[in-house]
Write an enzyme that holds these catalytic residues in place. Sequence first.
Site, mmCIF file in Angstrom:
data_model
loop_
_atom_site.group_PDB
_atom_site.id
_atom_site.type_symbol
_atom_site.label_atom_id
_atom_site.label_comp_id
_atom_site.label_asym_id
_atom_site.label_seq_id
_atom_site.Cartn_x
_atom_site.Cartn_y
_atom_site.Cartn_z
ATOM 1 N N ASN A 404 -1.839 4.036 1.905
ATOM 2 C CA ASN A 404 -0.765 3.023 2.117
ATOM 3 C C ASN A 404 -0.418 3.069 3.789
ATOM 4 O O ASN A 404 0.185 4.315 4.308
ATOM 5 C CB ASN A 404 0.609 3.351 1.648
ATOM 6 C CG ASN A 404 1.727 2.495 1.766
ATOM 7 O OD1 ASN A 404 1.580 1.156 1.276
ATOM 8 N ND2 ASN A 404 2.892 2.837 2.382
ATOM 9 N N GLU A 405 -0.592 1.767 4.497
ATOM 10 C CA GLU A 405 -0.222 1.746 5.858
ATOM 11 C C GLU A 405 -0.570 2.803 6.677
ATOM 12 O O GLU A 405 0.201 3.270 7.534
ATOM 13 C CB GLU A 405 1.182 1.709 6.029
ATOM 14 C CG GLU A 405 1.985 0.449 5.101
ATOM 15 C CD GLU A 405 3.638 0.254 5.390
ATOM 16 O OE1 GLU A 405 4.045 1.070 5.956
ATOM 17 O OE2 GLU A 405 3.765 -1.039 4.949
ATOM 18 N N ASN A 468 1.571 -5.432 3.266
ATOM 19 C CA ASN A 468 2.704 -5.052 3.545
ATOM 20 C C ASN A 468 3.448 -5.956 4.461
ATOM 21 O O ASN A 468 3.481 -5.477 5.421
ATOM 22 C CB ASN A 468 3.406 -3.601 3.424
ATOM 23 C CG ASN A 468 2.794 -2.847 2.577
ATOM 24 O OD1 ASN A 468 2.107 -3.296 1.346
ATOM 25 N ND2 ASN A 468 2.399 -1.368 2.610
ATOM 26 N N TYR A 474 11.237 -7.196 9.611
ATOM 27 C CA TYR A 474 10.999 -6.983 10.790
ATOM 28 C C TYR A 474 10.196 -7.470 11.940
ATOM 29 O O TYR A 474 10.353 -7.350 12.816
ATOM 30 C CB TYR A 474 10.012 -5.540 10.624
ATOM 31 C CG TYR A 474 10.624 -4.437 9.429
ATOM 32 C CD1 TYR A 474 11.672 -3.836 9.969
ATOM 33 C CD2 TYR A 474 10.071 -4.231 8.239
ATOM 34 C CE1 TYR A 474 12.148 -2.851 9.040
ATOM 35 C CE2 TYR A 474 10.540 -3.270 7.352
ATOM 36 C CZ TYR A 474 11.756 -2.567 7.873
ATOM 37 O OH TYR A 474 12.207 -1.710 7.016
ATOM 38 N N TRP A 547 9.156 -5.430 -2.406
ATOM 39 C CA TRP A 547 9.761 -4.139 -1.940
ATOM 40 C C TRP A 547 11.240 -4.334 -1.851
ATOM 41 O O TRP A 547 11.603 -5.132 -1.024
ATOM 42 C CB TRP A 547 9.246 -3.886 -0.671
ATOM 43 C CG TRP A 547 9.576 -2.324 -0.595
ATOM 44 C CD1 TRP A 547 10.597 -1.929 0.349
ATOM 45 C CD2 TRP A 547 8.825 -1.034 -0.914
ATOM 46 N NE1 TRP A 547 10.664 -0.718 0.323
ATOM 47 C CE2 TRP A 547 9.438 -0.198 -0.348
ATOM 48 C CE3 TRP A 547 7.489 -1.017 -1.624
ATOM 49 C CZ2 TRP A 547 9.121 1.257 -0.824
ATOM 50 C CZ3 TRP A 547 7.340 0.269 -2.032
ATOM 51 C CH2 TRP A 547 8.112 1.480 -1.705
ATOM 52 N N LYS A 567 16.721 -2.741 0.256
ATOM 53 C CA LYS A 567 15.492 -4.067 -0.123
ATOM 54 C C LYS A 567 15.443 -4.396 -1.551
ATOM 55 O O LYS A 567 14.953 -5.120 -1.863
ATOM 56 C CB LYS A 567 14.463 -3.757 0.546
ATOM 57 C CG LYS A 567 14.356 -3.497 1.984
ATOM 58 C CD LYS A 567 12.933 -3.468 2.620
ATOM 59 C CE LYS A 567 12.849 -3.448 4.234
ATOM 60 N NZ LYS A 567 13.309 -2.036 4.549
#
Length: 842
Positions: A404-405, A468, A474, A547, A567
């Site tokens: 992930n990321e 994502n 952001y 999310w 969130k």
Amino acid sequence: MRLLAALFFLIAFPSFSQHEGRSMETINSNWSFALGEKSDKADWQKVNLPHSWNKTDPFDEEKGYYRGIGWYKRQLEIDKSDNRKRFLHFEGVNQIAEVYVNGEFAGKHIGGYTAFNIPISHLLTSGTNSIEIKVDNSHDDSVVPLKGDFNFYGGIYRDVWLISTSETHFSFSEFGDKGIFISTPKVSEEEASIEVKSHITSHENQKVKLIYELWDQNGEKVFRDEQEVSLSDSIQTIKHALSGVENPKLWHPDQPNLYQLKISLHNDQDELLDDQIYPVGFRYFRFDADKGFFINGKHLKLMGTNRHQDYPALGNALSDNRHVKDMQLIKEMGSNFFRTAHYPQDPAILQACDQLGLLVSMEIPLDHDITDSEAFYENSKHMMKEMIRQYYNHPSIIIWAYMNEMLLGRQLEEDEEVITKIVDFAQVLEDLTRKEDSTRYTMIPNHGDLNLYYEAELLDIPQLVGWNLYFGWYDKQLGAGTFLDKFHALVPDKPVLITEYGAGADPRIHSFNPVRFDFSIEWQTKFHQQNLIDIIERPYVAGAAIWNVADFGSENRNDAVPKVNSKGVVSFDRKPKDAYFLYQSWLKDEPYVKIGSGEWKNRTAFGPIQPLQFFTNGNAIELKVNKQKVDYQSFENHLAEWNVKLQDGLNIIEATAEFSDTIIFQKREIYFSQIDSKWLSNNALLLNCGANFYFNDPIDDVTWLPDKAYASGLFGYVGGNAFSPRSRGVGTDQNILLTQNDPIYQTARIGGKYHFDLPNGEYEITLHWAEIDEKYIEEDSRRFDVLLNGQKVLGNIISSGFEPFTAHYQKLRTEIQTGELIISFKAIEGEPILNALEIKKI
């Protein structure tokens, strides 16, 4: 009714039978726990499992939370005369566990989110036995997750089982499984097949019989197969293709038809040695790069959520009932998809997904970073095998993910060495996963740097790409459509899902002019509305997962609710926000109407015109306010907003929608109070300086008003500027100490003055301060006087006299004789600041 039926089915068909073949019982009660190393001075406390020692300390005002060692112990009464084999099965211990039986080391497990088996027969005695577990949730460079935006709670936080079997039994492997793997290699509406692979441990050379019995969702037997097998004194793998099932009832999120397969092991005297029962769901599926996802030959847009597993005052130590309620919450939103980010979750979660009809993507917690060590790589590979083998038999799972990321914060040239290692290891995990299970898809979720992942060639490795994307949070641009189109043009042959998207929202905050990062309910709704439009209208987007379903603990967060990632479309304690209702209006098939902001029952505002949002999957709503019909307002993408005129006191809001076969009626009560000169004589005024939003304090049951410019006859600021140190949102994003009302201290007005037109009389004034400007904290240079109607009442206020980012307030009394109050400041050094103020007539 479908949910109730599903739960009944879950209870009626437990995962394992309990009789002479195999017995299972939890040993969750009567444990003693001590934090720290075991010693004569240890403070032992009685606890029941599940248990976490970090239930509260991640949420206090001290930075950090305990990550270290804890010990658990209890006694176990055993009768060894039956010669049965006994095992301890742990569903989850975070994150390293050492097990001791009667003082002897029995086994160790590394990793906090997968199950493990510990054989203990050889260490037991008849009578009383001691079980001790050393648990360590310290950071360890060889164990994932290395870091992440969630809390790494410590403890034995899932169930512990004592399992006993005959000497010949289905094997308990080092990967935490129970020795049986079921697949459905051929599925159609006309016929389905089942294959079973069993690992069997035998204590001697012998002949045994495997009996397979399949029941349908109504409890009717479909077939009974028998197979004779010769075993040697070892562990053997047996594979059997079973009878076909004609005209099977297919498993689908809308109709999660489940069969039950019982697998029994008998000796040549027909005595039962071992048995297990597993669900079987007949379904087939595929992902298409242009057209999205198909199940049983029909297109389905995957829509759902992610979920972290913690809950207030419990940490991760949730009961099965609490886990199932979360899955019901997701299903009732209209979801058909669930990503278990960022780790395998409780077995009760997957049982509920099978029963309720939620398609699942599951991943190991390899999040953001790696350690270039053999121990790290081996632990990660072992965890991947554990996840696949433990959850292999759940028909709801369609995707295995493993990173992930991983390139977040990295640059292609500057970080070439570590990026190469990440990509190489991704290929290792990809190959391992496809070897372990070729029936599901593989996926890596990435953060939204398209060129970086493309040039690093990480997009080439998995079968699916997850993104994502936080466009509108952001990123300034609202909506992910532009990014998605660029990806699809660049990588047209790769199916894509949005694996995360979301915006923070504090249920206490409302704004009529929402902006990014103000944490208002209204901005979160606006964010999800635009992203939903972008997702739904693009057929190549196979699906998306919000999310997050619920707010969750994150000790490093300093948002409007510190220590919590907000969130979620429901709050930490699972109360729906407006975005949850928005999704219901988009996703539910049955008629639906909802009036938004249901928790905002008491409103105080400057004018009677108030916006109200409504959600529906119908075409129109008839709206009445205080029995008066309001002009029609068209709906666009399931959402409409009316500006309605409220009266002082109680207001009754009624919304009615007609569908083809039903009428849906919704009613809400709002208590409204309009601010005018008379109101100021009888009510306390609470003003959130520099803020664009209303803040509802549920503890004192008061509303803090947004800042406003002065208007004759009322009040407001004259001059000065709102404190805006960031490129997004309002005020600071830092945690404010010594208060639960962080939002009123996170904003401020710099300079200027406040003018109030008030009736003559005596007033109490409360001024609120917190030093939130890093510049003044470092330079120690903010000093000013406070004046009321030109008279100095507080001299030489020195902001450095307060602890940084700490709430401070000062109460004053004054008499007004001229019909006005002016609060002003005289700068001595730097700029004066005021975070919030209260005025109350005495």
